[in-house]
Design an enzyme around this catalytic site. Structure first.
Site, PDB file in Angstrom:
ATOM      1  N   HIS A  96      -1.963  16.305  -6.598  1.00 14.12           N
ATOM      2  CA  HIS A  96      -2.145  15.435  -5.435  1.00 14.12           C
ATOM      3  C   HIS A  96      -0.940  15.545  -4.491  1.00 14.12           C
ATOM      4  O   HIS A  96      -1.095  15.772  -3.290  1.00 14.12           O
ATOM      5  CB  HIS A  96      -2.326  13.986  -5.911  1.00 14.12           C
ATOM      6  CG  HIS A  96      -2.408  12.972  -4.820  1.00 14.12           C
ATOM      7  ND1 HIS A  96      -3.569  12.307  -4.503  1.00 14.12           N
ATOM      8  CD2 HIS A  96      -1.461  12.493  -3.965  1.00 14.12           C
ATOM      9  CE1 HIS A  96      -3.337  11.475  -3.498  1.00 14.12           C
ATOM     10  NE2 HIS A  96      -2.052  11.566  -3.150  1.00 14.12           N
ATOM     11  N   GLU A  97       0.257  15.388  -5.048  1.00 16.48           N
ATOM     12  CA  GLU A  97       1.457  15.407  -4.202  1.00 16.48           C
ATOM     13  C   GLU A  97       1.639  16.762  -3.516  1.00 16.48           C
ATOM     14  O   GLU A  97       1.949  16.843  -2.331  1.00 16.48           O
ATOM     15  CB  GLU A  97       2.708  15.054  -5.017  1.00 16.48           C
ATOM     16  CG  GLU A  97       2.729  13.630  -5.560  1.00 16.48           C
ATOM     17  CD  GLU A  97       2.468  12.575  -4.500  1.00 16.48           C
ATOM     18  OE1 GLU A  97       2.826  12.805  -3.344  1.00 16.48           O
ATOM     19  OE2 GLU A  97       1.870  11.544  -4.841  1.00 16.48           O
TER      20      GLU A  97
ATOM     21  N   HIS B  35      -0.566  17.314  -0.535  1.00 16.61           N
ATOM     22  CA  HIS B  35      -0.068  16.757   0.728  1.00 16.61           C
ATOM     23  C   HIS B  35       0.687  17.833   1.514  1.00 16.61           C
ATOM     24  O   HIS B  35       0.656  17.866   2.751  1.00 16.61           O
ATOM     25  CB  HIS B  35       0.848  15.558   0.478  1.00 16.61           C
ATOM     26  CG  HIS B  35       0.096  14.272   0.292  1.00 16.61           C
ATOM     27  ND1 HIS B  35      -0.907  13.852   1.138  1.00 16.61           N
ATOM     28  CD2 HIS B  35       0.205  13.304  -0.647  1.00 16.61           C
ATOM     29  CE1 HIS B  35      -1.377  12.685   0.732  1.00 16.61           C
ATOM     30  NE2 HIS B  35      -0.725  12.334  -0.355  1.00 16.61           N
TER      31      HIS B  35
ATOM     32  N   TYR C  66      -1.550  10.344   9.125  1.00 20.52           N
ATOM     33  CA  TYR C  66      -1.559   9.524   7.918  1.00 20.52           C
ATOM     34  C   TYR C  66      -1.833   8.065   8.239  1.00 20.52           C
ATOM     35  O   TYR C  66      -1.027   7.175   7.944  1.00 20.52           O
ATOM     36  CB  TYR C  66      -0.238   9.683   7.170  1.00 20.52           C
ATOM     37  CG  TYR C  66      -0.319   9.319   5.709  1.00 20.52           C
ATOM     38  CD1 TYR C  66      -1.062  10.090   4.824  1.00 20.52           C
ATOM     39  CD2 TYR C  66       0.324   8.209   5.216  1.00 20.52           C
ATOM     40  CE1 TYR C  66      -1.149   9.768   3.492  1.00 20.52           C
ATOM     41  CE2 TYR C  66       0.250   7.867   3.881  1.00 20.52           C
ATOM     42  CZ  TYR C  66      -0.484   8.653   3.026  1.00 20.52           C
ATOM     43  OH  TYR C  66      -0.570   8.321   1.694  1.00 20.52           O
TER      44      TYR C  66
ATOM     45  N   GLU D 157      -5.489  11.431   2.097  1.00 20.55           N
ATOM     46  CA  GLU D 157      -5.376  10.973   0.716  1.00 20.55           C
ATOM     47  C   GLU D 157      -6.488  11.556  -0.164  1.00 20.55           C
ATOM     48  O   GLU D 157      -6.250  11.996  -1.288  1.00 20.55           O
ATOM     49  CB  GLU D 157      -5.435   9.442   0.666  1.00 20.55           C
ATOM     50  CG  GLU D 157      -4.086   8.781   0.750  1.00 20.55           C
ATOM     51  CD  GLU D 157      -3.167   9.280  -0.352  1.00 20.55           C
ATOM     52  OE1 GLU D 157      -3.558   9.227  -1.524  1.00 20.55           O
ATOM     53  OE2 GLU D 157      -2.069   9.741  -0.039  1.00 20.55           O
TER      54      GLU D 157
ATOM     55  N   ASP E 209      -1.161  -0.481   4.117  1.00 19.55           N
ATOM     56  CA  ASP E 209      -1.416   0.838   3.534  1.00 19.55           C
ATOM     57  C   ASP E 209      -1.814   1.847   4.621  1.00 19.55           C
ATOM     58  O   ASP E 209      -2.746   2.630   4.449  1.00 19.55           O
ATOM     59  CB  ASP E 209      -2.504   0.723   2.455  1.00 19.55           C
ATOM     60  CG  ASP E 209      -2.738   2.023   1.707  1.00 19.55           C
ATOM     61  OD1 ASP E 209      -1.789   2.821   1.571  1.00 19.55           O
ATOM     62  OD2 ASP E 209      -3.885   2.241   1.265  1.00 19.55           O
TER      63      ASP E 209
ATOM     64  N   HIS F 276      -5.128   4.588   1.015  1.00 15.29           N
ATOM     65  CA  HIS F 276      -5.393   4.741  -0.421  1.00 15.29           C
ATOM     66  C   HIS F 276      -6.603   3.922  -0.861  1.00 15.29           C
ATOM     67  O   HIS F 276      -6.947   3.927  -2.036  1.00 15.29           O
ATOM     68  CB  HIS F 276      -4.173   4.295  -1.251  1.00 15.29           C
ATOM     69  CG  HIS F 276      -2.985   5.175  -1.092  1.00 15.29           C
ATOM     70  ND1 HIS F 276      -2.019   4.956  -0.135  1.00 15.29           N
ATOM     71  CD2 HIS F 276      -2.611   6.295  -1.743  1.00 15.29           C
ATOM     72  CE1 HIS F 276      -1.098   5.892  -0.213  1.00 15.29           C
ATOM     73  NE2 HIS F 276      -1.429   6.719  -1.176  1.00 15.29           N
TER      74      HIS F 276
HETATM   75 ZN   LIG Z   1      -1.070  10.691  -1.520  1.00 16.55          ZN
END
Ligand SMILES: [Zn+2]
Length: 472
Positions: free
Chosen positions: A175-176, A179, A190, A199, A272, A277
């Protein structure tokens, strides 16, 4: 093995000089030959680090050649519970495992992700140009998060009660890193729907890294994100459930999984970053539904289509759910055929979650920013150090004088005039370059700092510092 390594240290390494340069300068002038040699070496080393950092940042800003590794290249650092990045290097590429399980999990997870992008999509690292992969573990104290800061991954240890260490799930690492892929491709803003897509795309490819690493088909997979993070005793399976958003956990201390499963339950929020998310549950479910309907290995069907869209020329940084959905249907059509099972499954999945079909118009009017409160993106690049800064803000979130100035500038065609007035040739050396984009006012201007009126340049600078973060 033809790994080339022009960057001997990661971009943040300027922090490791305990002795300041002026002191070393004094030593080199003092006369002792041995000390002088050591001091000169250290000074040269520090200078190299500084110039490396500057040129690396400038290179990235210009999207020029990157690190240029042709094989996986990992560097794992230990922040030793500080928040200083990257920390001390504890495992370089090719080095054996260490006694620290977090270090080895980060190392292996980066490798699994690199291999996934290499073997499935023939992508050389996250930027497609052989970027070295950097991960820092033991960030902060009992830190309950992992993030991508634009240049590297950072993992906390978790609080030990609700969350364990964030390296424990390979899908979190995927996931990271994804990005970073999004940053160097579609570069989705974002916040709000583009942020939730950002996300979701990280969840999609993160879970595909896990499925491919485990050798699972779509039917065999659990479609969970962060399943290994929750400590025993927490009432839940994971952080997110892509196939059943909103059901991943329900715990007295954590609360209940807030993700909606369809557009009828889209969450309007300013927290958020506009619920990035939270509402990512909707495109997550569309992907999982499409993949399980298509069957087989998910990265070959739906995953390939999502990748085609992410790296294609149609997607924009402001892409919303409905546009993204249509792009995936178009991509499935061109790759597999209009009446292929893949295109049918993808179209049906987006309809099931209410993004395509009857609910679309209502959804869009409910979730698009009103014209009176548009999103504005400001970016600053160039300058001597070549550091890029950017911010995406809602005008309503700015202090009143600035919001009013923005509205009058956006509505008057001023940015188009500033852009036209800038000399096309012989730009000022080391000048800052700004881009201002606001689709609601049809503004997408590239501006050079020295040709802007002072009050406009000041407004852009204030906006850059008040903006929401664009990565997490
Ligand atoms: Zn993320």
């Amino acid at each position: 093995m033809t790994s080339r390594n022009p960057m001997t240290h990661p971009p943040f390494s300027t922090c490791c000089s305990i002795v300041p340069p002026y002191l070393l300068d004094a030593v080199t002038r003092a006369g002792d030959t041995d000390l002088k040699a050591v001091a000169e070496q250290t000074l040269h080393h520090d200078h190299e680090l500084r110039t490396t950092r500057t040129s690396t940042t400038a290179t990235r800003a210009a999207s020029g050649p990157q690190d240029g590794y042709t094989t996986v290249h990992r560097d794992i650092y230990d922040a030793a519970n500080s928040t200083t990045l990257p920390g001390s290097e504890v495992r370089a590429e090719g080095a054996p495992p260490t006694p620290d399980v977090a270090v080895n999990e980060a190392y292996d997870g980066l490798g699994d992700t690199w291999t996934f992008y290499d073997q499935v999509f023939n992508r050389n690292s996250i930027d497609g140009r052989g970027l070295g992969l950097i991960g820092t573990v033991h960030y902060g104290r009992r830190y309950d998060n992992a993030f991508w800061n634009g240049e590297q991954m950072v993992f906390g240890d978790g609080d030990g009660t609700l969350f364990g260490r964030f390296t424990a799930s390979v899908d979190v690492i995927g996931h990271e890193l994804t990005h970073g892929v999004t940053q160097s491709t579609a570069n989705l803003v974002y916040s709000d729907q583009p942020g939730a897509l950002n996300e979701s795309i990280s969840d999609v490819f993160g879970v595909l890294v896990k499925q491919r690493t485990l050798g699972q088909t779509a039917d065999q997979a659990d479609w969970l994100i962060g399943a290994g993070l929750l400590m025993p005793g927490v009432q839940g399976r994971a952080l997110r459930d892509m196939l059943h958003p909103g059901t991943a956990y329900d715990d007295p201390r954590l609360g209940k999984d807030p993700q909606p499963a369809d557009m009828a339950h889209y969450v309007q929020t300013t927290s958020d970053n506009g619920g990035v998310h939270i509402n990512s549950g909707i495109p997550n479910r569309a992907f999982a539904l499409a993949a399980t309907t298509i069957g087989g290995e998910a990265w070959k069907g739906a995953g390939q289509v999502w990748y085609d869209v992410l790296t294609g020329s149609q997607i924009t940084a402001q892409c919303d759910f409905a546009t993204f959905a249509q792009l995936t249907v178009d991509a499935a059509t061109s790759r597999f055929g209009a009446s292929s099972p893949q295109a049918d499954a993808i179209r049906q999945a987006w309809t099931t979650v209410g993004v395509l079909g009857g609910g679309t118009a209502a959804t869009r009017s409910a979730t698009q920013p009103a014209a009176s409160d548009p999103l504005v993106r400001v970016a600053r690049s160039g300058g001597f150090a070549g550091v890029v800064r950017e911010a995406t803000v809602r005008l309503a979130d700015l202090p009143d004088p600035d919001a009013a100035t923005w509205r009058s500038l956006l509505g008057s065609g001023a940015f188009q005039e500033f852009e036209a007035a800038a000399p096309a040739e012989s730009p000022v050396r080391d000048d800052f370059c700004y881009t201002v984009s606001c689709p609601a006012h049809d503004v997408d201007a590239s501006l050079s700092g020295q040709t802007l009126p002072d009050h406009v340049r000041d407004l852009l600078e204030r906006t850059l510092t008040s903006g929401r973060p664009t990565v997490e």
